[in-house]
Design a protein around this motif. Structure first.
Motif, short mmCIF file in Angstrom:
data_model
loop_
_atom_site.label_atom_id
_atom_site.label_comp_id
_atom_site.label_asym_id
_atom_site.label_seq_id
_atom_site.Cartn_x
_atom_site.Cartn_y
_atom_site.Cartn_z
N ARG A 85 0.90 -1.27 0.09
CA ARG A 85 0.19 -0.02 0.16
C ARG A 85 0.91 1.37 0.13
O ARG A 85 1.87 1.32 0.93
CB ARG A 85 -0.80 0.13 1.32
N THR A 86 0.70 2.09 -1.05
CA THR A 86 1.56 3.44 -1.17
C THR A 86 0.73 4.43 -1.18
O THR A 86 -0.54 4.74 -1.30
CB THR A 86 2.21 3.23 -2.50
N PRO A 87 1.21 5.73 -0.62
CA PRO A 87 2.73 5.83 -0.46
C PRO A 87 2.95 5.53 1.14
O PRO A 87 2.01 5.31 1.94
CB PRO A 87 2.66 7.52 -0.53
N ILE A 88 4.13 4.69 1.46
CA ILE A 88 4.36 4.13 2.67
C ILE A 88 4.91 5.39 3.33
O ILE A 88 5.32 6.46 3.03
CB ILE A 88 5.49 3.16 2.44
N LYS A 89 4.51 5.01 4.77
CA LYS A 89 5.14 6.28 5.97
C LYS A 89 6.06 5.88 6.67
O LYS A 89 6.86 6.89 7.32
CB LYS A 89 3.91 6.53 6.57
N SER A 90 6.54 4.53 6.72
CA SER A 90 7.73 4.26 7.44
C SER A 90 8.33 2.91 6.85
O SER A 90 7.78 2.14 6.30
CB SER A 90 7.12 3.63 8.98
N ILE A 91 9.62 2.68 7.02
CA ILE A 91 10.37 1.78 6.39
C ILE A 91 11.69 1.43 7.48
O ILE A 91 12.11 2.00 8.20
CB ILE A 91 10.90 2.17 5.00
N VAL A 92 12.15 0.05 7.22
CA VAL A 92 12.98 -0.50 7.81
C VAL A 92 13.86 -0.80 6.72
O VAL A 92 13.56 -1.52 5.85
CB VAL A 92 12.99 -1.83 8.56
N CYS A 93 15.27 -0.52 6.85
CA CYS A 93 16.37 -0.71 5.76
C CYS A 93 17.48 -1.35 6.26
O CYS A 93 17.45 -1.41 7.29
CB CYS A 93 17.17 0.78 5.12
N THR A 94 18.10 -2.37 5.30
CA THR A 94 19.00 -3.14 5.82
C THR A 94 20.53 -2.89 5.58
O THR A 94 21.39 -3.49 5.65
CB THR A 94 18.62 -4.70 5.72
N SER A 95 20.45 -1.77 4.46
CA SER A 95 21.86 -1.50 3.77
C SER A 95 22.14 -0.05 4.14
O SER A 95 21.09 0.75 3.91
CB SER A 95 21.90 -1.68 2.32
N GLU A 194 20.56 4.97 -10.15
CA GLU A 194 19.23 5.08 -10.71
C GLU A 194 18.27 4.13 -9.60
O GLU A 194 17.09 4.75 -9.88
CB GLU A 194 19.20 4.63 -11.95
N TRP A 195 18.78 3.58 -8.74
CA TRP A 195 17.97 2.96 -7.89
C TRP A 195 17.14 3.86 -6.97
O TRP A 195 16.23 3.64 -6.12
CB TRP A 195 18.68 1.89 -7.07
N ILE A 196 17.45 5.11 -6.94
CA ILE A 196 16.59 5.94 -6.08
C ILE A 196 15.24 6.21 -6.79
O ILE A 196 14.26 6.54 -5.92
CB ILE A 196 17.36 7.48 -6.14
N LYS A 197 15.17 5.83 -7.99
CA LYS A 197 13.89 5.81 -8.57
C LYS A 197 13.02 4.62 -8.03
O LYS A 197 11.76 4.49 -8.23
CB LYS A 197 14.16 5.75 -10.18
N TYR A 198 13.85 3.53 -7.62
CA TYR A 198 13.11 2.33 -6.99
C TYR A 198 12.38 2.63 -5.75
O TYR A 198 11.36 2.48 -5.59
CB TYR A 198 14.01 1.09 -7.08
N MET A 199 13.39 3.37 -5.06
CA MET A 199 12.88 3.92 -3.52
C MET A 199 11.72 4.75 -3.72
O MET A 199 10.67 4.85 -2.92
CB MET A 199 13.95 4.58 -2.81
N ALA A 200 11.76 5.77 -4.71
CA ALA A 200 10.68 6.66 -4.67
C ALA A 200 9.57 6.05 -5.01
O ALA A 200 8.42 6.76 -4.86
CB ALA A 200 11.17 7.52 -6.09
N PHE A 202 8.10 3.65 -3.86
CA PHE A 202 7.06 3.39 -2.62
C PHE A 202 6.40 4.67 -1.83
O PHE A 202 5.56 4.33 -1.01
CB PHE A 202 8.16 2.39 -1.69
N PHE A 203 7.28 5.80 -2.32
CA PHE A 203 6.65 6.88 -1.59
C PHE A 203 5.85 8.08 -2.57
O PHE A 203 5.59 9.12 -2.12
CB PHE A 203 7.91 7.86 -1.06
N ASP A 204 5.66 7.62 -3.84
CA ASP A 204 5.09 8.18 -4.85
C ASP A 204 5.84 9.39 -5.00
O ASP A 204 5.34 10.64 -5.15
CB ASP A 204 3.36 8.49 -4.15
N LYS A 205 7.00 9.52 -5.24
CA LYS A 205 8.09 10.67 -5.46
C LYS A 205 8.79 10.35 -6.81
O LYS A 205 10.08 10.63 -6.75
CB LYS A 205 8.69 10.92 -4.19
N LYS A 206 8.27 9.76 -7.66
CA LYS A 206 9.00 9.73 -9.18
C LYS A 206 9.52 10.88 -9.64
O LYS A 206 10.58 10.85 -10.04
CB LYS A 206 7.81 9.09 -9.95
N ILE A 207 8.61 11.82 -9.71
CA ILE A 207 9.35 13.26 -9.95
C ILE A 207 10.50 13.54 -9.48
O ILE A 207 11.38 14.28 -10.12
CB ILE A 207 8.05 14.30 -10.19
#
Length: 376
Positions: A85-95, A194-200, A202-207
Motif C-alpha cells: 500500500r502506497t505511499p508508505i510512511k515508515s520503512i526499515v532498511c538493511t543497507s 538510478e535505484w533512487i527511482k526504485y525507492m521513490a 514506494f513513496f510516490d515521489k517519482k518526479i
C-alpha cells in the motif's frame, strides 16, 4: 526484451515510451530507467507493478510487487505477487546504501529501524538515531524480528547475496512485506544511482527522484566529457589488497573498473571480461603492476606505514614508493561508518570527480577530494 520480434514491437510503440506486457496486460514504462537493468516498472489502471529482475547474483527469479493506494481495492492476483500500500510512511532498511535514497527524497523521517545503526554516517539520520527515532535491530543477518515487528513498518527494504529468504519470510509471517533492493548488481555506476527511482516508487515521489538522478547523471557526464577530450597518455593504476592468500581487485568490467576508466586511468586489468572481483596470486599482480603510477583502493589501511607493516612486499610497488596511494575512506561518520560505502552508490559523480582530480589535477583549478585522500 532482446528478442527481435519484441524489439520491433518496442519500436512501434516507442513514441509513447512504453509497451504492453502481454502476460498480464500491464503497460511497461520503458523510459523509467536509462542505466539500471535490475528492475522495471509497468502500469495497469491504479496499479504500479515493480519487478526486480535479478534479486541476487546468478538468479533467474523475478520478484513482483504491486503498489496500490489505500483507496483502490486489491484485485485477484497470483500468490507470488506482493501487495504494498502506497505511499508508505515508515520503512526499515538493511543497507547503508539505502540511507541516502531516503535523505535525497526528503524521507529521512520514514526510517524507523536499522541493523547496527553505528554504520550509518548521514548527519541527518544520525540526529534521528541519537534522538531515539531509529531503533537498532541488531546484526544484519540476525535481525531482532520481534523488535522489528513492534515498530510495525510499512515495508522492510532488504538485499540478499543468495536465494536464502528464510529471515525475510519470518518477517513477512508477522505481517510486514519485504522488498528486495539489488542495486549492488548494477555494472554501470549510474545504474546503481538510478535505484533512487526504485525507492521513490514506494513513496510516490517519482518526479523528485527523476530530478535528483538527472542532476547526478549530468554532473557525471560533464566530468567524463572533460576526460574524453584529453589526448595525453592515461596514467596506469592498480587496486585492491591481499586477503588471506589472494589479492582481491575489481575485475575488468566491474563497477569500480569502469569508474577508473571513465576517470581517464589505464586500469591494468581492463582487458578482463568479467564483472565481479579477481582473486590473484601476489606474484602475478606484482609482475603486472609493480610499475603502476597509482594505487587506489587499499581497504581499511590508514597510512603507508600501516600498509608496509602488514606485508613488506607492498613496499616494492612503484606507487607505494612514490606515495601515490589513495584510500576512499577520507570521510568516516561519527560512529565509524564509511561515507563512501554509504553514499557512493548514489553519487558516482562525486567518486568520478575525485578520481579525475587524482589522475588529471590540471582539469580543476582548486582540486579538493571528497571521498578519497592520499596516504602518507
Amino acid at each position: 526484451m532482446r528478442l527481435y520480434s519484441l524489439f520491433v514491437f518496442a519500436l512501434i510503440v516507442a513514441s509513447c515510451g512504453s509497451k504492453k506486457n502481454h502476460s498480464n496486460n500491464f503497460l511497461i514504462d520503458s523510459t523509467y530507467t536509462k542505466y539500471a537493468k535490475g528492475f522495471r516498472v509497468s502500469y495497469k489502471e491504479n496499479i504500479t507493478q515493480v519487478e526486480v529482475m535479478k534479486p541476487y547474483q546468478g538468479s533467474e527469479e523475478v520478484l513482483t510487487y504491486w503498489l496500490i493506494d489505500a483507496a483502490t481495492e486489491i484485485p485477484a492476483h497470483d500468490s507470488h505477487i506482493k501487495i504494498i500500500r502506497t505511499p508508505i510512511k515508515s520503512i526499515v532498511c538493511t543497507s547503508t546504501t539505502h540511507i541516502p535514497l531516503l535523505d535525497y527524497l526528503n524521507e529521512s523521517a520514514a526510517l524507523v529501524g536499522f541493523p547496527t545503526t553505528d554504520y550509518i554516517s548521514s548527519e541527518k539520520m544520525r540526529m534521528r538515531i541519537d534522538s531515539g527515532y531509529v531503533i537498532d535491530l541488531g546484526v544484519d543477518k540476525g535481525l531482532n524480528i520481534e523488535k522489528l515487528a513492534a515498530l510495525s513498518p510499512d515495508v522492510v527494504m532488504a538485499y540478499t547475496m543468495t536465494g536464502d529468504y528464510g529471515q525475510f519470510k519470518s518477517i513477512e509471517d508477522l505481517g510486514t512485506p519485504v522488498v528486495i533492493n539489488a542495486e549492488y548488481l548494477e555494472e554501470h555506476p549510474l545504474g546503481r544511482a538510478e535505484w533512487i527511482k526504485y525507492m521513490a516508487l514506494f513513496f510516490d515521489k517519482k518526479i523528485m527522484a527523476d530530478s535528483v538522478f538527472f542532476a547526478i547523471e549530468q554532473n557525471y557526464l560533464q566530468i567524463k566529457h572533460k576526460v574524453d577530450s584529453l589526448t595525453n597518455p592515461k596514467p596506469t593504476v592498480m587496486s585492491g589488497i591481499v586477503y588471506g592468500d589472494a589479492w582481491f581487485m575489481p575485475a575488468g568490467q566491474n563497477y569500480a573498473a569502469k569508474l577508473l576508466r571513465d576517470a581517464g586511468f589505464n586500469y591494468l586489468w581492463s582487458d578482463d571480461s568479467t564483472a565481479g572481483y579477481l582473486q590473484l596470486p601476489f606474484e602475478l599482480v606484482y609482475d603486472k603492476a609493480n610499475m603502476a603510477e597509482y594505487w587506489i583502493g587499499v581497504g581499511s589501511f590508514k597510512s603507508l606505514g600501516e600498509i608496509g607493516t602488514s606485508d613488506n612486499r607492498y613496499t616494492k610497488f612503484n606507487a607505494y614508493q612514490s606515495g601515490k596511494v589513495y584510500t576512499y575512506n577520507a570521510r568516516i561518520g561519527a560512529t565509524g561508518g564509511s561515507e563512501f560505502l554509504e553514499l557512493g552508490y548514489l553519487r558516482p559523480d562525486i567518486i568520478l570527480q575525485d578520481l579525475v582530480m587524482i589522475a588529471h589535477p590540471h582539469l580543476f583549478t582548486e582540486p579538493s577530494l571528497y571521498f578519497h585522500k592520499q596516504l602518507n
